[in-house]
Write an enzyme that holds these catalytic residues in place. Structure first.
Site, PDB file in Angstrom:
ATOM      1  N   GLU A 190      -8.523  -4.173  -9.929  1.00 35.87           N
ATOM      2  CA  GLU A 190      -9.774  -4.559 -10.596  1.00 35.87           C
ATOM      3  C   GLU A 190      -9.649  -5.936 -11.249  1.00 35.87           C
ATOM      4  O   GLU A 190      -9.669  -6.062 -12.473  1.00 35.87           O
ATOM      5  CB  GLU A 190     -10.181  -3.509 -11.623  1.00 35.87           C
ATOM      6  CG  GLU A 190     -10.691  -2.241 -10.986  1.00 35.87           C
ATOM      7  CD  GLU A 190     -11.189  -1.219 -12.012  1.00 35.87           C
ATOM      8  OE1 GLU A 190     -11.047  -1.460 -13.218  1.00 35.87           O
ATOM      9  OE2 GLU A 190     -11.713  -0.177 -11.590  1.00 35.87           O
TER      10      GLU A 190
ATOM     11  N   GLU B 233     -11.590   4.526  -6.389  1.00 33.02           N
ATOM     12  CA  GLU B 233     -11.403   5.311  -7.612  1.00 33.02           C
ATOM     13  C   GLU B 233     -12.733   5.895  -8.045  1.00 33.02           C
ATOM     14  O   GLU B 233     -13.763   5.226  -7.943  1.00 33.02           O
ATOM     15  CB  GLU B 233     -10.961   4.428  -8.793  1.00 33.02           C
ATOM     16  CG  GLU B 233      -9.596   3.838  -8.744  1.00 33.02           C
ATOM     17  CD  GLU B 233      -9.335   3.008 -10.021  1.00 33.02           C
ATOM     18  OE1 GLU B 233      -9.970   3.235 -11.069  1.00 33.02           O
ATOM     19  OE2 GLU B 233      -8.488   2.118  -9.945  1.00 33.02           O
TER      20      GLU B 233
HETATM   21  C1  GAL Z   1     -10.380   1.772 -13.781  1.00 32.04           C
HETATM   22  C2  GAL Z   1      -8.943   1.294 -13.591  1.00 32.04           C
HETATM   23  C3  GAL Z   1      -7.969   2.454 -13.621  1.00 32.04           C
HETATM   24  C4  GAL Z   1      -8.266   3.326 -14.804  1.00 32.04           C
HETATM   25  C5  GAL Z   1      -9.699   3.807 -14.707  1.00 32.04           C
HETATM   26  C6  GAL Z   1     -10.084   4.750 -15.836  1.00 32.04           C
HETATM   27  O1  GAL Z   1     -11.189   0.727 -14.190  1.00 32.04           O
HETATM   28  O2  GAL Z   1      -8.787   0.603 -12.376  1.00 32.04           O
HETATM   29  O3  GAL Z   1      -6.648   1.949 -13.688  1.00 32.04           O
HETATM   30  O4  GAL Z   1      -8.084   2.613 -15.975  1.00 32.04           O
HETATM   31  O5  GAL Z   1     -10.545   2.706 -14.774  1.00 32.04           O
HETATM   32  O6  GAL Z   1     -11.439   5.131 -15.750  1.00 32.04           O
END
Ligand code: GAL
Ligand code: ZN
Length: 676
Positions: free
Chosen positions: A158, A315
């Site tokens: 990110e 994710e």
């Molecule tokens: C994302 C990040 C992850 C984790 C996640 C939690 O933005 O890439 O590493 O922090 O959020 O929601």
């Protein structure tokens, strides 16, 4: 932008939809790794993003590398049939690096050097950071570039999440360098930025500095270029690592995870051109009443960035996150609806943050595929069920979403310029307005693609309806493409305060709306922002908000609705002009959700779009994916609390009850049918 090209599988060696998560073995004892692989197999996990924050595990001291643990984990995963999306760990520089290079730490707009101690504690312009990041990347790529378990590479994490902008001296020097490349000489920069105003003329490059906190307002063109520069620096970090990986690991796709729904600092059209697979992270805001529509928009945007091709949901969360004020859990079944909505909208897999819930650290209260309570938990049971279902949907991999008949324009220059300080109204926001138009179509059951402002008339030709709800900064090229689009039969709808400035935030010469004036067939005499919460009535029963304008139609332009109240009472509010085989519409206000839904339903029909599929809308999504061989799958996602019946024949792959050409989907359920 090109036509969607279906592919067998984005990550060749995983011939199915991917299912999995971020996996951080460095948080656990080796005994747990074995249990992880056992549980992954049982849950249908096929792909993990490995070692995203593992730099200090792999290089515990400068130049002392230790890959024993990673070797073992990759071996275990491979033996267990779990493919690896191997990460460069460069989003988390170790503390030894920060101590050796304090000048690499980011500096705030107020000149404060930030302390290390979190992730992304680096300035993207720092030569020391780039050098060490390149080194660890090369070590990883050399070691694992040919490993049969490694099917994809995940660069950083990110980009810009915590360190998008930096105001340090290193960044300042790099900014000047970037500006020279963009503008050439100082005279050109002075003229484009309009530095004659307030006597801000530069007579030496050394005077040019990032937009740091000053006594008052700063030049908006300076701010805009600084946003672009910072994004370019992040992208340069990504590209440097990507190129190293490509050299050592040919044939494996390289990506990084975007945050298309949340990040306001990355021009993802530019990023999309640099990745082999578009990958996105998506998190719902629990308190957002429109979160289901928001998910649909973000997925459509991500598919747009992927030019219609399959993309990867890198994710999302199984349940609660830990970074909102109140982290409410997802209700039973909600995770499944979320994941499958992404798949319906073109994702060739669904991965989570993260595999095993951390026992400590900043994200210990963030949900995961394996909760603290282990496998005998509600969340893990749902994770197992979803894994089996994603497995059952394998044949969908490589198919593409049926292109929509309507598209909305999404443009970072227009967004960034509109939301700079010193604009006519802080309510004139960008992202929310694009979402509102998309949501209006979505709630009425209509599909909507997302396209860039650089799309050519040929690329736009497949759409019957093109929406530009908020296009403040516009180029002549965009205006020309839209003109050709309308001339050849397209219907264009433009929202207020559009077309007025160029990409240096200079007002286009002549009357508003600048480069769109002739195309739209009108003149805007005056912008009339509304007071906070103020609404205006239109003669057609619609309600406007945020903004009004005094508009003068050209001869031949018809007025479809007038303002009945407010500062523009009596003046045109919605106008329409024929253009060749098509038409253009202009709205001189923003609308409430109800009005927008009604108007967009009319405009869809007027543009010749087919009516929304039966059963779709009001919380029921019906989305179709098609394979090159002619097979198609209908996804029905029922977000409502009542069953829904949708006409459809074929073989059901997921739930739903078929009888007499109708699939019935229970409240909160999802059906997927291979159509015949
Ligand atoms: C994302 C990040 C992850 C984790 C996640 C939690 O933005 O890439 O590493 O922090 O959020 O929601
Ligand atoms: Zn910096």
């Amino acid at each position: 932008m090109s036509q969607p090209v279906p592919s067998d599988s984005l990550w060749g060696r995983v011939p199915r939809l991917a299912y999995g998560a971020d996996y951080s073995p460095e948080q656990w004892d080796p005994q747990v790794w074995r249990d992880d692989v056992r549980l992954m197999r049982a849950a249908g996990v096929t792909l993990v993003s490995l070692g995203i924050f593992a730099w200090s595990w792999l290089e515990p001291e400068q130049d002392r590398f230790d890959f024993d643990g990673l070797d073992e984990v990759i071996g275990l995963l491979h033996a267990g049939g779990v493919a690896v999306d191997l990460a460069t760990p460069t989003a988390a520089p170790p503390l030894w690096f920060a101590r050796a290079h304090p000048e690499s730490l980011p500096v705030t707009v107020d000149g404060q050097r930030l302390a290390p101690g979190s992730r992304q504690s680096f300035c993207a312009s720092s030569p020391a950071y780039r050098e060490r990041a390149a080194l660890i990347t090369a070590r990883l790529a050399e070691r694992y570039g040919d490993h049969p378990a490694v099917v994809m590479w995940h660069i950083g994490n990110e980009y810009g999440n915590a360190n998008a902008h930096c105001w340090c001296e290193t960044s300042a020097a790099a900014f000047r360098h970037w500006l020279r490349a963009r503008h050439g000489d100082l005279n050109t920069l002075n003229s484009r930025w309009g530095t004659a105003f307030w006597g801000q003329r530069y007579s030496d490059w050394a005077q040019v500095a990032p937009p740091r906190t000053s006594v008052g307002s700063l030049n908006p063109a300076l701010r805009l270029d600084f946003l672009r520069f910072c994004d370019a620096e992040q992208l340069a970090c990504y590209r440097a690592e990507r190129d190293i990986v490509r050299a050592h690991s040919p044939g494996r796709p390289v990506t990084t995870n975007f945050m298309t729904g949340n990040f306001a600092w990355a021009d993802y059209w530019a990023w999309a051109a640099e990745v082999d697979v578009v990958a996105n992270d998506h998190y719902l805001t629990a308190a957002d009443p429109h979160r289901t529509a928001e998910l649909a928009f973000t997925a459509d945007l991500t598919r747009g960035l992927a030019a219609g091709r399959p993309w990867l949901l890198m994710e999302h969360s199984t349940s609660a996150v830990q970074w909102q004020p109140r982290n409410t859990a997802k209700a039973p079944g909600e995770m499944r609806r979320n994941s499958l909505s992404h798949v319906a909208r073109g994702a060739d897999g669904a991965l989570f943050f993260q595999w095993r819930q951390s026992a400590s650290g900043a994200e210990m209260w963030h949900s995961a595929m394996v909760p603290h309570g282990g496998e005998d938990t509600r969340i893990h049971r749902e994770v197992q069920r979803l894994g089996a279902e994603i497995g059952a949907l394998a044949e969908v991999a490589g198919s593409v979403c049926e292109p929509a008949e309507a598209a909305v324009v999404w443009d970072y220059d227009a967004w960034w310029a509109l939301e700079l300080p010193d604009r006519p109204s802080i309510d004139m926001t960008y992202r929310d307005e694009i979402r509102a138009w998309h949501r209006a179509l979505w709630s009425a059951g209509g599909a909507c693609d997302v396209v860039p402002a650089t799309a050519t008339a040929d690329e736009l030709a497949r759409y019957k309806l093109l929406l530009a709800p908020s296009h403040y900064a516009a180029t002549r090229e965009t205006a020309a493409a839209w003109e050709a689009y309308a001339a050849s039969g397209g219907h264009l709808v433009v929202g207020p305060f559009s077309g007025v400035v160029d990409h240096d935030d200079r007002v286009h010469p002549g009357p508003y709306p600048g480069v769109l004036r002739e195309l739209l067939g009108l003149r805007v005499d005056e912008f009339l922002p509304l007071a906070a919460g103020e609404q205006v009535a239109l003669g057609d029963g619609s309600t406007g908000r945020v903004w009004a304008e005094r508009v003068l139609p050209d001869p031949g332009t018809r007025v479809e609705a007038r303002f009945a109240t407010g500062p523009a009472a009596g003046d045109p509010a919605v106008l329409r002009a024929d253009r060749g085989a098509g038409a253009v519409r202009y709205c001189a206000t923003r609308f409430t959700d109800d009005s927008l839904r009604r108007l967009l339903t009319d405009w869809r029909a007027a543009a010749g779009c087919a009516p929304p599929p039966p059963g779709a809308g009001d919380g029921v999504e019906t989305v179709r994916r098609r394979s090159p061989g002619g097979a198609s799958w209908l996804f029905v996602v029922n977000h409502t609390s009542a069953p829904v019946a949708v006409p459809c024949t074929g073989r059901e792959l997921l739930t739903g009850v078929r009888a007499d050409g109708v699939v019935t989907v229970a409240a909160g359920d999802v059906a997927v049918v291979r159509e015949s």
